[in-house]
Write an enzyme that holds these catalytic residues in place. Structure first.
Site, PDB file in Angstrom:
ATOM      1  N   LEU A 136      33.255  65.612 120.750  1.00  0.00           N
ATOM      2  CA  LEU A 136      33.135  64.157 120.618  1.00  0.00           C
ATOM      3  C   LEU A 136      33.419  63.762 119.175  1.00  0.00           C
ATOM      4  O   LEU A 136      33.134  64.522 118.244  1.00  0.00           O
ATOM      5  CB  LEU A 136      31.721  63.687 120.995  1.00  0.00           C
ATOM      6  CG  LEU A 136      31.269  63.845 122.447  1.00  0.00           C
ATOM      7  CD1 LEU A 136      29.831  63.355 122.593  1.00  0.00           C
ATOM      8  CD2 LEU A 136      32.185  63.089 123.397  1.00  0.00           C
ATOM      9  N   ASP A 137      33.956  62.538 118.995  1.00  0.00           N
ATOM     10  CA  ASP A 137      34.116  61.997 117.654  1.00  0.00           C
ATOM     11  C   ASP A 137      32.747  61.893 116.982  1.00  0.00           C
ATOM     12  O   ASP A 137      31.712  61.768 117.657  1.00  0.00           O
ATOM     13  CB  ASP A 137      34.749  60.601 117.705  1.00  0.00           C
ATOM     14  CG  ASP A 137      36.159  60.615 118.248  1.00  0.00           C
ATOM     15  OD1 ASP A 137      36.801  61.675 118.215  1.00  0.00           O
ATOM     16  OD2 ASP A 137      36.620  59.544 118.706  1.00  0.00           O
ATOM     17  N   LYS A 138      32.736  61.893 115.666  1.00  0.00           N
ATOM     18  CA  LYS A 138      31.487  61.842 114.901  1.00  0.00           C
ATOM     19  C   LYS A 138      30.584  60.698 115.344  1.00  0.00           C
ATOM     20  O   LYS A 138      29.377  60.876 115.524  1.00  0.00           O
ATOM     21  CB  LYS A 138      31.803  61.717 113.406  1.00  0.00           C
ATOM     22  CG  LYS A 138      30.567  61.637 112.521  1.00  0.00           C
ATOM     23  CD  LYS A 138      30.954  61.529 111.051  1.00  0.00           C
ATOM     24  CE  LYS A 138      29.703  61.426 110.179  1.00  0.00           C
ATOM     25  NZ  LYS A 138      30.042  61.315 108.733  1.00  0.00           N
TER      26      LYS A 138
END
Length: 300
Positions: A136-138
């Site tokens: 997942l993106d940050k």
């Protein structure tokens, strides 16, 4: 055999078949087979060690003992808490908070999901590389699936390629989305001059997203829509880029034209994961609760 070594057994259902061909049917990759042969693993037939050239008979039981994995080089193991949604000998499924990177980088070698998982496996006495199957993106919250050994990681990767691993996201976007249900089929590429930003580009890679409206509402006079999204491909920033491209950027996503007035990160949550367990064959359906920031907006 070390107690931490992964051991899998398979019944032979062919009248006659070579061990190497049976192993291929079991879904074990060539790379894994090489490591089994040369890095401390074993192939047993009815509890006796055999080579890949051994001829199997119907009813034989093949047992694969995988070699011990080496810990990820350079990965700093850290202690920390994270919600565990599912765990067995093969899979670990957790919920990630927004603001936490999935993997370390040269500039930020610690404080990531991978660091925490390395610490967790170390506490369990497991010698293993950290195998993150779904990243997942940050600033995206929600479900991350981790394989506890390389063979599980291989099988999960194959499931992703064949569309057997189903991920559902939820987001809040700007505007009232007109259609109740639609698909976005638009290739995505990296924007020139940026190592982060993506955009819809004819020269990009195939990217497909399904969108379903859950609820249209307004807050502080602004039209918003709560949507459910399913990924059919796994491009970087796919949901964020696709929703911007159709005129409904995610709120909080200032990289892709979203406003941070209502929330201080992209309002995107990996809500559900559904898959057939690669070993037990049981159906697993995981749901991650909304984090507080999105829950506050959705419950208004």
């Amino acid at each position: 055999m070390n107690n931490n070594q992964i051991k899998l057994s398979f019944p032979v259902k062919e009248q006659t078949i070579l061990v190497r061909d049976a192993i291929k049917q079991f879904g074990i990759s060539k790379k894994a087979l090489t490591s089994i042969k040369f890095e401390g693993g074993k192939i047993l037939v009815n509890e006796e060690e055999k080579t890949v050239r051994h001829l199997l008979q119907f009813g034989d039981v093949v047992t694969i003992i995988f070699p011990l994995e080496k810990k990820s080089e350079g990965l700093i193991a850290e202690k920390g808490m994270f919600p565990i949604l599912f765990e067995d000998d093969h899979l670990l499924i957790i919920s990630k908070e927004a603001g936490l990177s999935t993997i370390p980088s040269r500039e930020h070698p610690n404080g990531t999901v991978a660091n925490l998982i390395a610490g967790y496996l170390e506490e369990q006495g497991l010698s293993a590389t950290v195998h993150i199957a779904t990243r997942l993106d940050k600033d995206t919250s929600g479900i991350i699936c981790i394989a506890k050994h390389r063979h599980a990681h291989h099988l999960l990767s194959e499931m992703q390629k064949s569309g057997e691993l189903h991920r559902t996201y939820e987001a809040i976007v700007h505007g009232h989305v007109e259609a109740n249900m639609f698909s976005i089929n638009a290739p995505i590429g990296r924007r020139n001059g940026s190592i982060i930003e993506r955009f819809v580009s004819a020269e990009g890679k195939d990217a497909r997203t399904s969108v379903q409206v859950i609820r249209r509402f307004s807050m502080n006079g602004e039209a918003l829509t709560h949507v459910r999204l399913k990924l059919h491909t796994g491009r970087t920033h796919q949901i964020r880029v696709h929703m911007q491209a159709v005129g409904y950027p995610l709120i909080g996503d200032d990289l892709y034209e979203g406003s941070r007035v209502l929330i201080n990160r992209q309002a995107l949550h990996a809500k559900e994961l559904e898959l057939e367990h690669p070993f037990t064959k049981e159906m697993i359906h995981i749901i991650a609760p909304y984090p507080d920031d999105m829950n506050d907006l959705l419950c208004e």
